[in-house]
Design a protein around this motif. Structure first.
Motif, PDB file in Angstrom:
ATOM      1  N   SER A 219       3.116   5.732  -3.186  1.00 48.47           N
ATOM      2  CA  SER A 219       4.286   6.753  -3.299  1.00 48.47           C
ATOM      3  C   SER A 219       4.181   6.830  -5.292  1.00 48.47           C
ATOM      4  O   SER A 219       4.731   7.668  -5.688  1.00 48.47           O
ATOM      5  CB  SER A 219       5.520   5.897  -3.360  1.00 48.47           C
ATOM      6  OG  SER A 219       6.750   6.656  -3.588  1.00 48.47           O
ATOM      7  N   ALA A 220       3.760   4.986  -6.251  1.00 47.36           N
ATOM      8  CA  ALA A 220       3.897   5.055  -7.071  1.00 47.36           C
ATOM      9  C   ALA A 220       2.548   6.035  -7.737  1.00 47.36           C
ATOM     10  O   ALA A 220       2.676   7.080  -8.877  1.00 47.36           O
ATOM     11  CB  ALA A 220       3.504   3.919  -8.214  1.00 47.36           C
ATOM     12  N   ALA A 221       2.275   6.087  -6.820  1.00 52.86           N
ATOM     13  CA  ALA A 221       0.622   7.050  -7.363  1.00 52.86           C
ATOM     14  C   ALA A 221       0.697   9.086  -7.339  1.00 52.86           C
ATOM     15  O   ALA A 221       0.238   9.847  -8.247  1.00 52.86           O
ATOM     16  CB  ALA A 221      -0.531   6.678  -6.158  1.00 52.86           C
ATOM     17  N   SER A 222       1.836   9.335  -6.160  1.00 52.04           N
ATOM     18  CA  SER A 222       2.083  10.844  -6.306  1.00 52.04           C
ATOM     19  C   SER A 222       3.073  10.633  -7.097  1.00 52.04           C
ATOM     20  O   SER A 222       3.138  11.914  -7.506  1.00 52.04           O
ATOM     21  CB  SER A 222       2.934  10.751  -4.569  1.00 52.04           C
ATOM     22  OG  SER A 222       3.834  12.184  -4.345  1.00 52.04           O
TER      23      SER A 222
ATOM     24  N   ALA B 287       0.791  -1.233   0.060  1.00 50.86           N
ATOM     25  CA  ALA B 287      -0.317  -0.377   0.400  1.00 50.86           C
ATOM     26  C   ALA B 287       1.030   1.342   0.401  1.00 50.86           C
ATOM     27  O   ALA B 287       0.451   2.281  -0.267  1.00 50.86           O
ATOM     28  CB  ALA B 287      -0.710  -0.033   1.325  1.00 50.86           C
ATOM     29  N   SER B 288       2.229   1.161   0.697  1.00 47.64           N
ATOM     30  CA  SER B 288       2.804   2.150   1.424  1.00 47.64           C
ATOM     31  C   SER B 288       3.481   2.637  -0.165  1.00 47.64           C
ATOM     32  O   SER B 288       3.242   3.826  -0.728  1.00 47.64           O
ATOM     33  CB  SER B 288       4.417   1.988   1.644  1.00 47.64           C
ATOM     34  OG  SER B 288       4.677   2.985   1.909  1.00 47.64           O
ATOM     35  N   SER B 289       3.939   1.525  -1.371  1.00 51.59           N
ATOM     36  CA  SER B 289       4.259   1.753  -2.979  1.00 51.59           C
ATOM     37  C   SER B 289       3.650   2.189  -3.793  1.00 51.59           C
ATOM     38  O   SER B 289       3.660   3.020  -4.766  1.00 51.59           O
ATOM     39  CB  SER B 289       4.660   0.241  -3.232  1.00 51.59           C
ATOM     40  OG  SER B 289       6.054  -0.393  -2.145  1.00 51.59           O
ATOM     41  N   ALA B 290       1.903   1.693  -3.434  1.00 49.98           N
ATOM     42  CA  ALA B 290       0.968   2.383  -4.493  1.00 49.98           C
ATOM     43  C   ALA B 290       1.336   3.593  -4.313  1.00 49.98           C
ATOM     44  O   ALA B 290       0.451   4.391  -5.405  1.00 49.98           O
ATOM     45  CB  ALA B 290      -0.232   1.086  -4.419  1.00 49.98           C
TER      46      ALA B 290
END
Length: 238
Positions: free
Chosen positions: A188-191, A183-186
């Protein structure tokens, strides 16, 4: 027995038909008067016999007296036995007779009663004997070990289930951590995608502005007259 004479009553008690040391039991002795009044009596236990003194201060009435022997009186497991014709007190010594009491006068100062039985608990075969009767073999310790088996098996199963639950909990925690990391990686990717979209939008605006500027420049150029050769004099006609 003539009223006023001090004497003792000796009463033998069995427990479930067996001779028992009465010191090991919480026995209470009650004297019931002919009128029905009741009095708790002092006594001495001698093995399986009770020696009950009947002093003159106890002798209040003439007539037939009854004795009650209680075990666990007023408590769980209470039980009792009676001697309905323990002794009889008469007004005169000439009225004394063994036939009146049904007792066997051993001495003038002691009345010996017939043996009474106290029934305690449920009688019958022991659990060990029932186990043997059902075709099992072994000592009482073998029977106790056999009785323990279901409890030990249940305890082992409970321990195994607890360990499995602990392992499942650890796996669940690991999965939760992995999900949190994903969820944290997702996020970051969204940001980063939002930043890229913002940059693309800015670049598009700059490109549109450049195109507008080029169009304006093209329009300006279209309004400038063309230069033509005017002979050798190099004159320019405007």
């Amino acid at each position: 027995m003539r009223i006023g004479k001090e004497f003792s009553v000796r009463w033998t008690l069995t427990v479930n038909g067996e001779r028992t040391d009465l010191h090991s039991l919480p026995v209470t002795v009650i004297l019931v008067y002919p009128s029905g009044r009741r009095k708790q009596m002092d006594f001495t236990a001698e093995g399986d016999e009770l020696l009950i003194p009947v002093n003159r201060d106890v002798q209040k009435e003439t007539g037939v007296y009854r004795l009650e022997a209680w075990v666990n009186k007023d408590k769980d497991g209470q039980t009792v036995t009676d001697c309905c014709n323990a002794f009889s007190l008469v007004e005169r010594s000439c009225q004394e007779s063994d036939e009146q009491t049904g007792s066997d006068v051993k001495l003038e100062q002691e009345i010996v009663l017939s043996t009474s039985n106290i029934q305690m608990g449920v009688t019958g075969k022991s659990a060990y004997q029932v186990w043997i009767d059902n075709g099992n073999e072994g000592t009482e310790q073998d029977f106790l070990n056999w009785m323990k088996q279901p409890a030990e098996q249940s305890a082992a199963q409970a321990l195994s289930a607890a360990r499995q639950a602990e392992t499942s909990s650890a796996n669940a925690n690991e999965k939760a951590q992995q999900a949190q990391s994903a969820a944290s990686s997702a996020s970051s990717a969204a940001s980063e995608a939002r930043q890229a979209a913002s940059s693309a939008s800015s670049t598009a605006e700059e490109g549109n502005k450049l195109i507008e500027d080029l169009k304006k420049y093209e329009e300006a150029l279209s309004g400038i007259p063309l230069y033509e050769n005017a002979g050798e004099t190099n004159e320019i006609n405007i």
